[in-house]
Design a protein around this motif. Structure first.
Motif, mmCIF file in Angstrom:
data_model
loop_
_atom_site.group_PDB
_atom_site.id
_atom_site.type_symbol
_atom_site.label_atom_id
_atom_site.label_comp_id
_atom_site.label_asym_id
_atom_site.label_seq_id
_atom_site.Cartn_x
_atom_site.Cartn_y
_atom_site.Cartn_z
ATOM 1 N N ARG A 179 97.629 -45.057 19.138
ATOM 2 C CA ARG A 179 98.463 -44.483 20.190
ATOM 3 C C ARG A 179 99.259 -45.546 20.907
ATOM 4 N NH1 ARG A 179 94.708 -39.801 23.122
ATOM 5 N NH2 ARG A 179 94.996 -38.207 21.501
ATOM 6 N N ARG A 180 98.728 -46.748 21.000
ATOM 7 C CA ARG A 180 99.468 -47.823 21.664
ATOM 8 C C ARG A 180 100.696 -48.242 20.862
ATOM 9 N NH1 ARG A 180 94.039 -49.843 23.079
ATOM 10 N NH2 ARG A 180 93.737 -49.402 25.285
ATOM 11 N N LEU A 181 100.757 -47.854 19.605
ATOM 12 C CA LEU A 181 101.946 -48.105 18.787
ATOM 13 C C LEU A 181 102.782 -46.834 18.627
ATOM 14 C CD1 LEU A 181 100.493 -50.371 15.960
ATOM 15 C CD2 LEU A 181 102.012 -51.044 17.802
ATOM 16 N N ALA A 182 102.575 -45.891 19.547
ATOM 17 C CA ALA A 182 103.261 -44.589 19.463
ATOM 18 C C ALA A 182 102.879 -43.864 18.186
ATOM 19 C CB ALA A 182 104.778 -44.755 19.563
ATOM 20 N N GLY A 183 101.656 -44.073 17.738
ATOM 21 C CA GLY A 183 101.156 -43.422 16.531
ATOM 22 C C GLY A 183 100.246 -42.259 16.861
ATOM 23 N N ARG A 184 99.573 -41.771 15.824
ATOM 24 C CA ARG A 184 98.729 -40.589 15.981
ATOM 25 C C ARG A 184 97.536 -40.678 15.051
ATOM 26 N NH1 ARG A 184 100.806 -34.319 15.116
ATOM 27 N NH2 ARG A 184 98.751 -33.302 15.189
ATOM 28 N N LEU A 185 96.380 -40.244 15.550
ATOM 29 C CA LEU A 185 95.168 -40.211 14.735
ATOM 30 C C LEU A 185 94.677 -38.775 14.664
ATOM 31 C CD1 LEU A 185 93.090 -42.202 13.302
ATOM 32 C CD2 LEU A 185 91.644 -41.740 15.278
ATOM 33 N N ASP A 186 94.547 -38.242 13.458
ATOM 34 C CA ASP A 186 94.040 -36.886 13.235
ATOM 35 C C ASP A 186 92.704 -36.954 12.523
ATOM 36 O OD1 ASP A 186 96.315 -35.536 14.315
ATOM 37 O OD2 ASP A 186 97.406 -36.042 12.490
ATOM 38 N N ILE A 187 91.781 -36.086 12.951
ATOM 39 C CA ILE A 187 90.434 -36.057 12.376
ATOM 40 C C ILE A 187 90.136 -34.643 11.923
ATOM 41 C CG2 ILE A 187 87.986 -36.484 12.797
ATOM 42 C CD1 ILE A 187 88.885 -38.329 15.117
ATOM 43 N N GLU A 188 89.715 -34.515 10.670
ATOM 44 C CA GLU A 188 89.275 -33.232 10.125
ATOM 45 C C GLU A 188 87.867 -33.407 9.568
ATOM 46 O OE1 GLU A 188 91.978 -31.834 7.214
ATOM 47 O OE2 GLU A 188 93.738 -31.860 8.546
ATOM 48 N N ALA A 189 86.949 -32.584 10.053
ATOM 49 C CA ALA A 189 85.556 -32.701 9.592
ATOM 50 C C ALA A 189 84.830 -31.391 9.861
ATOM 51 C CB ALA A 189 84.851 -33.852 10.318
ATOM 52 N N GLU A 190 83.795 -31.195 9.106
ATOM 53 C CA GLU A 190 82.907 -30.064 9.335
ATOM 54 C C GLU A 190 81.530 -30.438 8.801
ATOM 55 O OE1 GLU A 190 83.867 -27.443 5.324
ATOM 56 O OE2 GLU A 190 84.620 -26.785 7.263
ATOM 57 N N PRO A 191 80.480 -29.927 9.435
ATOM 58 C CA PRO A 191 79.128 -30.277 8.978
ATOM 59 C C PRO A 191 78.938 -29.945 7.494
ATOM 60 C CG PRO A 191 79.043 -29.168 11.108
ATOM 61 C CD PRO A 191 80.450 -29.075 10.632
ATOM 62 N N GLY A 192 78.532 -30.961 6.725
ATOM 63 C CA GLY A 192 78.305 -30.792 5.301
ATOM 64 C C GLY A 192 79.565 -30.842 4.460
ATOM 65 N N GLY A 193 80.726 -30.964 5.061
ATOM 66 C CA GLY A 193 81.985 -30.932 4.317
ATOM 67 C C GLY A 193 82.750 -32.232 4.308
ATOM 68 N N GLY A 194 82.127 -33.323 4.763
ATOM 69 C CA GLY A 194 82.806 -34.603 4.756
ATOM 70 C C GLY A 194 83.757 -34.762 5.934
ATOM 71 N N THR A 195 84.437 -35.896 5.954
ATOM 72 C CA THR A 195 85.327 -36.237 7.064
ATOM 73 C C THR A 195 86.627 -36.813 6.514
ATOM 74 O OG1 THR A 195 83.429 -36.734 8.494
ATOM 75 C CG2 THR A 195 85.568 -37.590 9.184
ATOM 76 N N ALA A 196 87.727 -36.463 7.142
ATOM 77 C CA ALA A 196 89.036 -37.015 6.784
ATOM 78 C C ALA A 196 89.696 -37.544 8.051
ATOM 79 C CB ALA A 196 89.917 -35.954 6.125
ATOM 80 N N ILE A 197 90.096 -38.800 8.010
ATOM 81 C CA ILE A 197 90.767 -39.445 9.134
ATOM 82 C C ILE A 197 92.153 -39.871 8.674
ATOM 83 C CG2 ILE A 197 90.748 -41.419 10.710
ATOM 84 C CD1 ILE A 197 87.719 -41.374 10.563
#
Length: 421
Positions: free
Chosen positions: A389-407
Motif C-alpha cells: 500500500r505504501r507503493l500505491a499497490g494492493r494486496l488481495d487474499i483468497e482463502a477458505e478452510p481446507g481450500g488453500g490460500t492465494a495471495i
C-alpha cells in the motif's frame, strides 16, 4: 530572408498589407486608363468626383478595422463599394479593373451566402466592362451581357466554393493543431506531476519501509531469538542447580545446545531476509527464484516460480517490496499452511507488476479475527499489505478452510532510473 523560411506571422502581415493597398492601386490604374482613353472621351469631373468618393469610402472603413468584426458594417461597406464601382464602370468601362476588388472583399469581409451574392453582383458589373460599357448593353448587346454575367457568376461561385472548403479545412487543421498542442501540454504537465508524485511516494515508502522493517525485525527477534535465548538461560540455570547429578545436568546442557543451534539457525534466516545481495547482482525474477529455491531446501516443500510478460528492471523499492512479499508469503506457508505444493507467478503488465502466491494447504477463514485483532490475516499478512500500500499497490487474499490460500500483490510498474540500480 526568403519566404520559405520567414516566420508565419511576418508573411501574414505582408499579405494583409498587400490586400489593404490593392484597392487603391486598382483604382489608380483604372483612373489612369480611363483618362488616357481618346476613342471614347469620359466626363472627367464626374469620373474624378466618383473616384475621390470611392477612395474616401475605402479609407473610412480601413481607418476603423474593428468594423470588420461585425457583419453589418462589413455588408454596408460592400454595398456602398459595389454601387460606386457600378457608377464608375458606367462612366468609364476601364473601371472594370477596379471592380475586380469586389471579388476580394466579398471573400474577405462577407460571410456565408453573402459572399456568393457579392461575387454575383461583381460579376454582373464586370460583364458591363467586358461589353464595352453600359451604352452597348442598352443598345442591343444585353443578351451577350447576360450570357457573360451567367458564365462569370458560375465561375466565381465555383471558385468561392473551393475557397470556402479550403478555408474551412484550414480552420479545422488550425483548431486541431491548437487542441493537439494543448493536449500535449496537459500530458506533459500530467507526466511531470506524476513523476513528482512517484518521487514523493517512493520517498515516503522508504521512510515507512525503514519503520516497517524495524517493527518486523523486532517481532522476529522477539518470537525467535529472544525466546531461544530465554530457553537457553533456563536450561543452563537448571544444569547449574543439578551439578551433583551429572546425568540430569547433561540432559539440560544438551537441551541448551539444541536451543542454541535452533537460535543460530533462526538468526541466519533473519539475516538472509535482510540481505540486500538478493537484488544486487540479479533481476527481480532471479531474486525471487533464489528465495523460492532456498525456501524449498529448508522446508522440503515443492514450490515453482513462473514469470510472464516483459521482465524489465523496476525501481528498487518496487523490487524490494515484491521480494519481501514473496519471503513473507512463503514464511506464512511454512508456519501455518501445511502445504505440499506452492505456486508463484510473477506477471509484468504495462502499468503493474503482480506477484501471486498459491498453496494447497489448510487455508483459513479470511473474515475471522487473526493474531493482530483484525480480519484477513495476522502480522505477516498485515505487514505485506502495508508494504504494497505504501507503493500505491494492493494486496488481495483468497482463502477458505481446507481450500488453500492465494495471495496477490499488485504494485505500480515504476521503471528503474539512473539513480537506482
Amino acid at each position: 530572408m526568403s519566404i520559405g523560411t520567414e516566420p508565419h506571422g511576418d508573411w501574414d502581415h505582408r499579405v494583409g498589407t498587400a490586400f489593404a493597398v490593392l484597392p487603391y492601386v486598382l483604382l489608380a490604374v483604372s483612373t489612369s486608363a480611363a483618362l488616357a482613353q481618346r476613342d471614347t472621351p469620359v466626363q472627367i469631373p464626374g469620373v474624378l468626383g466618383v473616384t475621390l468618393a470611392t477612395a474616401l469610402w475605402l479609407a473610412c472603413f480601413d481607418a476603423n478595422p474593428r468594423w470588420w468584426e461585425n457583419p453589418t458594417p462589413a455588408r454596408v461597406h460592400y454595398a456602398g463599394l459595389t454601387v460606386l464601382a457600378a457608377v464608375l464602370v458606367v462612366l468609364a468601362p476601364w473601371y472594370g479593373i477596379f471592380a475586380f476588388i469586389g471579388y476580394v472583399h466579398a471573400f474577405e469581409r462577407l460571410d456565408r451566402h453573402w459572399r456568393y451574392l457579392g461575387a454575383a453582383t461583381t460579376s454582373m458589373i464586370m460583364s458591363v466592362s467586358y461589353q464595352g460599357g453600359a451604352h452597348n448593353v442598352l443598345t442591343g448587346d444585353w443578351w451577350e451581357w447576360a450570357v457573360t454575367s451567367l458564365v462569370s457568376v458560375v465561375l466565381a461561385g465555383s471558385c468561392y466554393s473551393l475557397l470556402d472548403t479550403a478555408e474551412r479545412r484550414g480552420r479545422e487543421r488550425t483548431r486541431a493543431l491548437v487542441e493537439s498542442h494543448e493536449a500535449n501540454a496537459r500530458l506533459e504537465a500530467a507526466l511531470e506531476e506524476n513523476a513528482d508524485l512517484h518521487a514523493q511516494l517512493l520517498a515516503r515508502a522508504r521512510e515507512a519501509g525503514v519503520l516497517d522493517e524495524r517493527q518486523r525485525m523486532a517481532r522476529e527477534i522477539h518470537d525467535t531469538l529472544a525466546q531461544g535465548l530465554a530457553g537457553i538461560v533456563t536450561q543452563l540455570q537448571a544444569a547449574e542447580q543439578t551439578l551433583d547429578q551429572p546425568s540430569t545436568a547433561g540432559r539440560h546442557l544438551t537441551k541448551a545446545m539444541s536451543l542454541a543451534r535452533e537460535s543460530l539457525t533462526e538468526a541466519r534466516r533473519t539475516v538472509h531476509a535482510m540481505e540486500p545481495e538478493l537484488l544486487a547482482d540479479a533481476r527481480l525474477p532471479e531474486a525471487i527464484a533464489a528465495v523460492v529455491h532456498r525456501w524449498c531446501e529448508t522446508h522440503d516443500v515443492d514450490a515453482v516460480l513462473t514469470t510472464t510478460g516483459d521482465a524489465r528492471p523496476m525501481h528498487t523499492d518496487v523490487e524490494v517490496a515484491l521480494v519481501r512479499t514473496a519471503q513473507e508469503a512463503l514464511a506464512n506457508v511454512a508456519k501455518h499452511a501445511g502445504a505440499s505444493r506452492v505456486g508463484l507467478t510473477l506477471s509484468y503488465l504495462p502499468d503493474r507488476v503482480l506477484l501471486d502466491v498459491r498453496d494447497d494447504g489448510v487455508g483459513f477463514d479470511v473474515t475471522s479475527p487473526r493474531a493482530n485483532g483484525s480480519p484477513g490475516g495476522g502480522f505477516g499478512l498485515a505487514g505485506m499489505r502495508q508494504r504494497v500500500r505504501r507503493l500505491a499497490g494492493r494486496l488481495d487474499i483468497e482463502a477458505e478452510p481446507g481450500g488453500g490460500t492465494a495471495i496477490s500483490a499488485s504494485v505500480p510498474a515504476i521503471p528503474a532510473t539512473g539513480g537506482t540500480r
